[in-house]
Design a protein around this motif. Structure first.
Motif, PDB file in Angstrom:
ATOM      1  N   LEU B  83     -11.762 -23.485   1.240  1.00 20.79           N
ATOM      2  CA  LEU B  83     -11.120 -22.369   0.565  1.00 20.79           C
ATOM      3  C   LEU B  83     -10.050 -22.962  -0.338  1.00 20.79           C
ATOM      4  O   LEU B  83      -8.962 -23.303   0.107  1.00 20.79           O
ATOM      5  N   THR B  84     -10.376 -23.123  -1.591  1.00 15.41           N
ATOM      6  CA  THR B  84      -9.444 -23.781  -2.504  1.00 15.41           C
ATOM      7  C   THR B  84      -8.758 -22.743  -3.375  1.00 15.41           C
ATOM      8  O   THR B  84      -9.105 -21.569  -3.388  1.00 15.41           O
ATOM      9  N   PHE B 165      -1.171 -19.519  -3.840  1.00 12.65           N
ATOM     10  CA  PHE B 165      -1.832 -20.483  -2.965  1.00 12.65           C
ATOM     11  C   PHE B 165      -1.098 -21.818  -3.004  1.00 12.65           C
ATOM     12  O   PHE B 165      -0.736 -22.382  -1.968  1.00 12.65           O
ATOM     13  N   MET B 169       1.166 -23.465  -0.085  1.00 12.40           N
ATOM     14  CA  MET B 169       0.750 -24.783   0.388  1.00 12.40           C
ATOM     15  C   MET B 169       1.936 -25.739   0.401  1.00 12.40           C
ATOM     16  O   MET B 169       2.074 -26.553   1.315  1.00 12.40           O
ATOM     17  N   PRO B 173       2.607 -26.602   4.615  1.00  6.33           N
ATOM     18  CA  PRO B 173       1.415 -27.403   4.295  1.00  6.33           C
ATOM     19  C   PRO B 173       0.302 -27.285   5.329  1.00  6.33           C
ATOM     20  O   PRO B 173      -0.859 -27.468   4.994  1.00  6.33           O
ATOM     21  N   TYR B 174       0.645 -27.012   6.570  1.00  4.66           N
ATOM     22  CA  TYR B 174      -0.399 -26.983   7.595  1.00  4.66           C
ATOM     23  C   TYR B 174      -0.421 -25.639   8.308  1.00  4.66           C
ATOM     24  O   TYR B 174       0.030 -25.522   9.442  1.00  4.66           O
ATOM     25  N   PRO B 175      -0.946 -24.617   7.639  1.00  2.00           N
ATOM     26  CA  PRO B 175      -0.947 -23.295   8.246  1.00  2.00           C
ATOM     27  C   PRO B 175      -2.152 -23.102   9.158  1.00  2.00           C
ATOM     28  O   PRO B 175      -3.089 -23.894   9.154  1.00  2.00           O
ATOM     29  N   GLY B 177      -4.738 -19.729  10.735  1.00  2.00           N
ATOM     30  CA  GLY B 177      -5.131 -18.400  10.293  1.00  2.00           C
ATOM     31  C   GLY B 177      -6.593 -18.103  10.523  1.00  2.00           C
ATOM     32  O   GLY B 177      -7.325 -18.898  11.097  1.00  2.00           O
ATOM     33  N   ARG B 178      -6.987 -16.923  10.081  1.00  2.00           N
ATOM     34  CA  ARG B 178      -8.373 -16.486  10.205  1.00  2.00           C
ATOM     35  C   ARG B 178      -8.822 -15.926   8.864  1.00  2.00           C
ATOM     36  O   ARG B 178      -8.013 -15.481   8.063  1.00  2.00           O
ATOM     37  N   ALA B 179     -10.116 -15.931   8.641  1.00  4.96           N
ATOM     38  CA  ALA B 179     -10.655 -15.344   7.431  1.00  4.96           C
ATOM     39  C   ALA B 179     -11.910 -14.564   7.770  1.00  4.96           C
ATOM     40  O   ALA B 179     -12.630 -14.888   8.718  1.00  4.96           O
ATOM     41  N   ARG B 207      -8.091 -13.151   4.147  1.00  9.78           N
ATOM     42  CA  ARG B 207      -7.539 -14.157   5.048  1.00  9.78           C
ATOM     43  C   ARG B 207      -6.102 -13.862   5.419  1.00  9.78           C
ATOM     44  O   ARG B 207      -5.301 -13.411   4.615  1.00  9.78           O
ATOM     45  N   PRO B 212       2.848 -22.253  11.659  1.00  5.13           N
ATOM     46  CA  PRO B 212       2.516 -22.905  12.925  1.00  5.13           C
ATOM     47  C   PRO B 212       3.090 -22.195  14.145  1.00  5.13           C
ATOM     48  O   PRO B 212       2.558 -22.303  15.240  1.00  5.13           O
TER      49      PRO B 212
END
Lengths: 250, 250
Positions: B83-84, B165, B169, B173-175, B177-179, B207, B212
Motif C-alpha cells: 500500500l504505497t 501518507f 509516515m 514510521p512503524y504503524p 492497522g487493518r485494511a 484503512r 504502536p
DNA sequence: GAATCCAGCTTGTATAGGCAAGTTTCAGGC
DNA sequence: GCCTGAAACTTGCCTATACAAGCTGGATTC
C-alpha cells in the motif's frame, strides 16, 4: 505485540524496538554498535548480534558490514490478507458450505492459456467452474485451470467433495505466486448464479500459483458479490524473507 | 528466491528448505534434530541452531523444546500487497501526479466517528477529501480523518504539496492497522469526479492506522475506478513476526 | 596537493562449551 | 496394575573467542 523480556536477547530487542517504533530513533539513524550495546547490557557480543539480526530479518534494521547498524527506512506498508479456502472460511464462521459443479472438463489449451502456463498450445488443461454456497446463498464462483501434468491425481478429484485449494495445498504446501484484486461488473450469467442485484459490482481475485521451481500449476479466478464479501487484513511494514533481505536499491 | 550456499548456515538452510518446498518432508513431519544435522554437516551445534531458527522465524518450521523440530503446517496463503503513496506509485511508473483539494476542514467528531477513533464525541478531527490525478486523469479519491491531537503539525500541512501518507509516515514510521478492500457502486458525485463510466464499479480500500500504542491516528477511504486500478501482490505462506510466532492454536 | 597504506572501527560467521528446561521412555518399587 | 523417578533426548539461551571482510579516516609518502 507482546515482547518477552525474559531473555537477554528479548531485553535488547525490546530496548531497540521501542526506540524505533517510538520515533526516538528516526529512519536512517545510527543504532549503537554491537560493542556499545555489549557495554550497556553487559552481555556477550553474540547475544547482541542475534537480537539485532532478528530485527533486521523483520525489516526494522539495516546493517552494513564495516559501517554499522541503521534504522531501516520504511517506504511502504504492506497489506497482509489471508487467502483461505472458501470452504474453511465458511465453516470457520459457523456456516454450512456446499459446492455445485458448473463445468468440469479437460480441454486443450488455447494460445492465451498456453502462454499463461508457459506450455506449448494444445497441451491438456483441467478446467473447472464451481459455485460455492454458504447456507444455500451463493458466495463465490471459482473458475480454475490446472496443469494436470504437474499435479498428479488432480483429474480424479471430485471438486464437490474436496476443494482444489485443499488438494493443491497437500500436493505443493509452499507455493509461490501473484494475485490481482479488482472490482468488476460481471456478465449476466455470473450475476444470475451469484444472485446479485442489478447494480451490484463483484470483487474478483485472480491468482496464479507456481511451484517452487517456477512452473505454473494453476490459475484461479474467484468472483464474489460486492455486497456480501470484503477482503481484509493486517497492515505492517514489509518483512524481509530469507538471508538476503536487501540489495534492491541505492 | 536465491539461496546463498556460501556459508555453512546457508548450506544447512538450503538443504532443509529444499526438502520442505520440494514436498519430501510433508507438513507435520519430523525434521532431523540439531545433533543429527551436526553429524551430517560436521559443523557446531550453534550453526545448525541458527539456520533452523531462521527458518522457524520465516514460518517454515515449528520447534518444540524437548520434542524436536517439525515442518510447519501451512494453513493459509497470504497476499502481501504494497500500500504505497499514490503520488509515489504514479511517479514510479513515469506519470505526473497532481492533487486537488475537495474538502479540508476541522470538524467535531460525530458519534460514529468518535467511536471509530475511541474518542469522546465532539472531539476535534481533521477531515480532508482529495482528488489525485495521474497525467490529468483522476485516479483516486482520498477521504481521510485524522486525530490532530495525536499527529502534531498535521493541521498546518498543505495536502496539495505533501501527501498525508508521507507526512504520517514521517511522524509514525512503524504503524499498525487493518485494511478492508471491497467493490462498490459509488455515488454520483464520486463517479463524476473520477470520470467513471455509467456501469463502472469502484475498488475501495479503507484503512485504519494506529500508533504502536493502539490509538487510532487516521482513517482513510481510498476509492479507485475499477477499470483503471487493480490491487496486486505476492502470495507467500504466512511469516512469523517477533520472537513468539506460534502459541495460537492446538 | 595527491595518492597510498594502515590502524581501528564495524558487522558476518563459525567454534566449543556449558547450563536450563521441556518431553518421552523405561526401569524400579509399591 | 499403578505410580515414581531417573535417564536420555530434545530445543533455548548464553559465554568467550577467533577470524574474515568491509568501511573510514588519518598519517605517511611521493
Amino acid at each position: 505485540m507482546r515482547e518477552p523480556t525474559s531473555s537477554l536477547q528479548g531485553e535488547i530487542r525490546a530496548f531497540v524496538l521501542e526506540k524505533i517504533v517510538g520515533g526516538e530513533w528516526a529512519p536512517g539513524a545510527r543504532v549503537p554498535s554491537e560493542t556499545e550495546l555489549v557495554a550497556r547490557f553487559g552481555t556477550s557480543r553474540m547475544t547482541v548480534h542475534h537480537a539485532l539480526k532478528a530485527l533486521t530479518a523483520e525489516g526494522y534494521l539495516r546493517r552494513v558490514k564495516g559501517l554499522g547498524t541503521f534504522v531501516a527506512p520504511p517506504r511502504a506498508h504492506v497489506l497482509h490478507a489471508r487467502l483461505t479456502d472458501v470452504a474453511d472460511e465458511i465453516t470457520e464462521r459457523g456456516g454450512r458450505h456446499r459446492t455445485e459443479v458448473l463445468d468440469h472438463d479437460v480441454r486443450c489449451a488455447s494460445s492465451t492459456e498456453a502462454a499463461l502456463f508457459q506450455l506449448p498450445p494444445g497441451e491438456r488443461l483441467l478446467h473447472a467452474r464451481l459455485l460455492h454456497f454458504e447456507n444455500d446463498t451463493p458466495l463465490q464462483i471459482e473458475d480454475r485451470l490446472i496443469d494436470p501434468a504437474r499435479v498428479p491425481g488432480v483429474e480424479d478429484l471430485d471438486p464437490a467433495a474436496e476443494s482444489y485449494f485443499a488438494f493443491l495445498m497437500g500436493k505443493v504446501p509452499y507455493p509461490a505466486g501473484r494475485a490481482v484484486v479488482r472490482a468488476v461488473m460481471p456478465p449476466m450469467e455470473t450475476r444470475f448464479l451469484l444472485r446479485m442485484g442489478p447494480e451490484e459490482p463483484a470483487l474478483e481475485v485472480e491468482r496464479v500459483t507456481r511451484a517452487p521451481d517456477g512452473a505454473v500449476l494453476t490459475v484461479a479466478r474467484l468472483t464474489y458479490p460486492g455486497t456480501r464479501y470484503v477482503l481484509s487484513g493486517e497492515i505492517a511494514p514489509p518483512i524481509g524473507r530469507g538471508p538476503d533481505p536487501v540489495g534492491d536499491d541505492e
